[in-house]
Design an enzyme around this catalytic site. Structure first.
Site, PDB file in Angstrom:
ATOM      1  N   ASP A  48      -2.469  -7.030   7.307  1.00 51.33           N
ATOM      2  CA  ASP A  48      -2.856  -5.770   6.664  1.00 51.33           C
ATOM      3  C   ASP A  48      -1.608  -4.945   6.352  1.00 51.33           C
ATOM      4  O   ASP A  48      -0.840  -4.604   7.246  1.00 51.33           O
ATOM      5  CB  ASP A  48      -3.779  -4.972   7.596  1.00 51.33           C
ATOM      6  CG  ASP A  48      -4.227  -3.677   6.940  1.00 51.33           C
ATOM      7  OD1 ASP A  48      -5.215  -3.710   6.185  1.00 51.33           O
ATOM      8  OD2 ASP A  48      -3.581  -2.631   7.158  1.00 51.33           O
ATOM      9  N   TYR A  53       3.628   2.067   3.935  1.00 49.62           N
ATOM     10  CA  TYR A  53       4.308   1.663   5.169  1.00 49.62           C
ATOM     11  C   TYR A  53       5.788   1.351   4.921  1.00 49.62           C
ATOM     12  O   TYR A  53       6.547   1.167   5.869  1.00 49.62           O
ATOM     13  CB  TYR A  53       3.624   0.453   5.814  1.00 49.62           C
ATOM     14  CG  TYR A  53       2.153   0.652   6.139  1.00 49.62           C
ATOM     15  CD1 TYR A  53       1.575   1.921   6.159  1.00 49.62           C
ATOM     16  CD2 TYR A  53       1.334  -0.440   6.423  1.00 49.62           C
ATOM     17  CE1 TYR A  53       0.231   2.093   6.438  1.00 49.62           C
ATOM     18  CE2 TYR A  53      -0.012  -0.276   6.716  1.00 49.62           C
ATOM     19  CZ  TYR A  53      -0.566   0.986   6.713  1.00 49.62           C
ATOM     20  OH  TYR A  53      -1.905   1.151   6.991  1.00 49.62           O
ATOM     21  N   LYS A  82      -2.744  -1.337   0.013  1.00 42.59           N
ATOM     22  CA  LYS A  82      -3.484  -0.102  -0.260  1.00 42.59           C
ATOM     23  C   LYS A  82      -2.782   0.754  -1.312  1.00 42.59           C
ATOM     24  O   LYS A  82      -1.554   0.840  -1.331  1.00 42.59           O
ATOM     25  CB  LYS A  82      -3.638   0.719   1.035  1.00 42.59           C
ATOM     26  CG  LYS A  82      -4.226  -0.076   2.189  1.00 42.59           C
ATOM     27  CD  LYS A  82      -4.373   0.710   3.463  1.00 42.59           C
ATOM     28  CE  LYS A  82      -4.677  -0.203   4.638  1.00 42.59           C
ATOM     29  NZ  LYS A  82      -3.507  -0.877   5.195  1.00 42.59           N
ATOM     30  N   HIS A 115      -6.279   4.058  -0.242  1.00 43.61           N
ATOM     31  CA  HIS A 115      -5.815   4.379   1.112  1.00 43.61           C
ATOM     32  C   HIS A 115      -6.491   5.639   1.681  1.00 43.61           C
ATOM     33  O   HIS A 115      -6.848   5.680   2.851  1.00 43.61           O
ATOM     34  CB  HIS A 115      -4.290   4.554   1.077  1.00 43.61           C
ATOM     35  CG  HIS A 115      -3.614   4.302   2.381  1.00 43.61           C
ATOM     36  ND1 HIS A 115      -2.322   3.843   2.470  1.00 43.61           N
ATOM     37  CD2 HIS A 115      -4.039   4.456   3.665  1.00 43.61           C
ATOM     38  CE1 HIS A 115      -1.982   3.720   3.760  1.00 43.61           C
ATOM     39  NE2 HIS A 115      -3.002   4.088   4.490  1.00 43.61           N
TER      40      HIS A 115
END
Length: 319
Positions: A48, A53, A82, A115
């Site tokens: 994931d 990130y 996302k 997201h």
């Protein structure tokens, strides 16, 4: 523990996802490449990711390594990313997925999620602020964003699309407008935020739930001394001792036994392996009831900086 022993969950479009995956939020550059390599060697096939990130390039390197060395084929893997809040404008959605695909060195994603429901001002800054440190919002409606997400499926860039951090009203709004149903809603889920209502709401509509922070995100940067530490909860420790398992394994198993997909995050090889070693025991209904009794709507990931946005999913008492 082989990858083949991980149960699959079937989506409403007929495609399947491994019920257990590796989360990569807060996995630092320099650590995440090795973590993903280790995870694939241990047997994880579901990774994931997210643009926000800021580590998708390293994740991509690790995936490429394992494909090139013959450990896995691309079709063995299930990769999620996302769409970040600054890319909600429909004309930016394809650009955003392309950035993630390029970083991950992939031709397609297995799953792409919105997201958060809140749109932020478009541009290169992921958290655009005014002079007073307040986030600058965009007025894009997430329903219009969803329609652009549907086009990604038609183009073969993504196989499935879904939501993350959407409350029940927001999920329903998307469903009312959707040509392609969301396959999942990825949300914070652990004993202190058991998500009973949202889980049953989504289940009734054929949407799976995916649990992030199932261990209570002990490394969340804003945690203060005295805040909830889910892993230290006496009930969890007692149940763990009963099965000769760790508290983390009990928390992960609890989510799996509720039929919820789970993506615990770690960059430590021994913990990544421990988190995967959860298929040789099962919690009883009484165990689950005890764990569920801890529920106190104890949200640990509040997304505080977007709180004044009209589409903030938790700011208005919605679930």
């Amino acid at each position: 523990m082989a990858a083949s022993t991980v149960p699959l969950v079937k989506f409403n479009n007929g495609l399947s996802i491994p019920i257990l995956g590796l989360g990569t939020w807060q996995s630092k550059p320099g650590e995440v490449r090795e973590a993903v390599r280790d995870a694939i060697d241990i047997g994880y096939r579901h990774i994931d990711c997210a643009h926000l990130y800021f580590n998708e390039k390293e994740v991509g390197d690790a995936i490429r390594d394992k494909i090139n060395s013959g450990v896995v084929k691309r079709e063995d893997l299930f990769i999620t990313s996302k769409l970040w809040n600054t890319y909600h404008r429909p004309d930016l959605v394809e650009k955003a997925v392309q950035i993630s695909l390029d970083d991950l060195q992939l031709d397609y994603l297995d799953l792409y999620l919105i997201h958060w429901p809140m749109a932020y001002k478009e541009g290169s800054d992921p958290f655009p602020e005014d002079g007073k440190g307040k986030i600058i919002y965009s007025d894009v409606d997430y329903v219009d964003t969803w329609k652009a997400m549907e086009k990604l499926v038609a183009k073969g860039l993504v196989k499935s699309i879904g939501l993350s951090n959407f409350n029940t009203k927001q999920v329903q709004r998307v469903l009312d407008a959707a040509k392609i149903k969301p396959v999942t809603n990825q949300v914070e889920c652990h004993p202190y935020l058991f998500q009973k209502k949202l889980h049953s709401f989504c289940k009734e509509r054929g949407i799976t739930l995916t649990a992030y922070s199932p261990l209570g995100s002990p490394q969340r940067p804003w945690a203060k001394p005295g805040d909830i530490n889910v892993l230290d909860t006496p009930i969890i420790k007692t149940i763990a001792a009963k099965y000769n398992k760790s508290p983390a394994q009990v928390l992960i198993r609890c989510v799996i036994d509720r039929g919820i997909i789970v993506i615990p995050k770690s960059t430590t090889k021994s913990r990544i392996a421990e988190n995967f070693d959860v298929f040789d025991f099962k919690l009883t209904p009484q165990d689950l009831e005890q764990i569920g009794s801890l529920d106190c709507n104890g949200r640990l990931i509040p997304q505080a900086e977007g709180r004044e946005h009209k589409d903030h999913p938790f700011a208005h008492g919605d679930e």
